[in-house]
Design an enzyme around this catalytic site. Structure first.
Site, PDB file in Angstrom:
ATOM      1  N   ASP A   7      -5.733  41.178  57.541  1.00  0.00           N
ATOM      2  CA  ASP A   7      -5.105  40.940  56.251  1.00  0.00           C
ATOM      3  C   ASP A   7      -5.508  39.512  55.836  1.00  0.00           C
ATOM      4  O   ASP A   7      -5.973  38.731  56.672  1.00  0.00           O
ATOM      5  CB  ASP A   7      -3.594  41.071  56.408  1.00  0.00           C
ATOM      6  CG  ASP A   7      -2.821  40.670  55.171  1.00  0.00           C
ATOM      7  OD1 ASP A   7      -3.213  41.074  54.063  1.00  0.00           O
ATOM      8  OD2 ASP A   7      -1.829  39.930  55.321  1.00  0.00           O
TER       9      ASP A   7
ATOM     10  N   ASP B  60      -3.719  37.155  52.849  1.00  0.00           N
ATOM     11  CA  ASP B  60      -2.570  36.310  52.526  1.00  0.00           C
ATOM     12  C   ASP B  60      -1.527  36.385  53.634  1.00  0.00           C
ATOM     13  O   ASP B  60      -1.084  37.470  54.017  1.00  0.00           O
ATOM     14  CB  ASP B  60      -1.923  36.755  51.212  1.00  0.00           C
ATOM     15  CG  ASP B  60      -2.821  36.544  50.006  1.00  0.00           C
ATOM     16  OD1 ASP B  60      -3.797  35.784  50.125  1.00  0.00           O
ATOM     17  OD2 ASP B  60      -2.551  37.141  48.949  1.00  0.00           O
TER      18      ASP B  60
ATOM     19  N   ASP C   8       0.742  40.297  58.634  1.00  0.00           N
ATOM     20  CA  ASP C   8       1.981  39.534  58.817  1.00  0.00           C
ATOM     21  C   ASP C   8       3.243  40.259  58.384  1.00  0.00           C
ATOM     22  O   ASP C   8       4.346  39.797  58.677  1.00  0.00           O
ATOM     23  CB  ASP C   8       1.894  38.210  58.052  1.00  0.00           C
ATOM     24  CG  ASP C   8       1.823  38.418  56.546  1.00  0.00           C
ATOM     25  OD1 ASP C   8       2.668  37.854  55.823  1.00  0.00           O
ATOM     26  OD2 ASP C   8       0.922  39.125  56.077  1.00  0.00           O
TER      27      ASP C   8
END
Length: 211
Positions: free
Chosen positions: A9, A11, A167
């Site tokens: 991922d 961001d 995240d």
């Protein structure tokens, strides 16, 4: 089949994009005379841009969402993305993975234009074998689960040859949907939950050695 693909991922995993995104959102909302209906905090970051903008606008001004999205793109893609910061230890982690002969790529909800701008701005353009976003495909995907499913087929990924690093719980759900193992980057925006959770980027190297 041995582990050979690490898919990240963007961001909240490789970069702290919150300062750039939040300042851009604050600017376009102020310019439009709109008071956001929720606080501009980093927990906004993660969903596709239309969802973020729509979550901030009062019901009576929903018609302005398309114009706000356009204004965001103009400002963020023009210069706002340059405020992006790399989490400490990420550069060394990426270098170590390449030294170990892993293929590394990005799969993100972020639009592909700013994704490429950021990767180039950070000098990462030669590191990743591919950068993929929802709008990298025609028609665009509506969610990351579909994106990871496409990459699983396109890059010949499976649960023994690849792992997805993100995240947020949504990242974990998307990886599960695509049949890929997931590791949480706990230094990002997502809160702690079950599963493999790493607090510092260097720990990924140790975790991968155990897989």
């Amino acid at each position: 089949m041995p582990l050979r693909h690490i898919v990240f991922d963007l961001d909240g995993t490789l970069i702290d994009s919150a300062p750039a995104i939040l300042s851009t959102l604050a600017s376009i909302l102020e310019q439009a005379g709109i008071t956001p209906i929720r606080s501009l905090t980093q927990d906004l970051i993660g969903p596709p841009l239309p969802e973020i903008v729509a979550s901030l606008v009062p019901a009576g001004k929903v018609a302005l969402v398309p114009a706000l999205i356009s204004a965001f793109k103009d400002r963020y893609d023009g210069h706002g993305y340059k405020e992006t910061e790399v989490y400490p230890g990420i550069g060394a982690m990426l270098d170590a993975l390449l030294e170990m002969k892993f293929s590394i790529s990005i799969a993100t909800n972020k639009r592909i234009v700013p994704t490429r701008l950021i990767v180039n701005h950070l000098g990462w353009d030669s590191l990743f074998s591919g950068c993929y976003a929802l709008d990298s495909f025609d028609p665009p995907f509506t969610g990351k689960a579909d994106l990871l499913n496409r990459l699983r087929e396109q890059l010949d990924l499976d649960k023994s040859s690849a792992v997805y690093i993100g995240d947020r719980p949504e990242d974990a759900a998307a990886a599960s949907h695509a049949g890929l193992p997931f590791i949480q980057a706990a230094w990002g925006y997502g809160s702690a939950w079950g599963g493999v959770r790493l607090d510092m980027p260097w720990q990924l190297i140790e975790e991968i050695k155990r897989i």
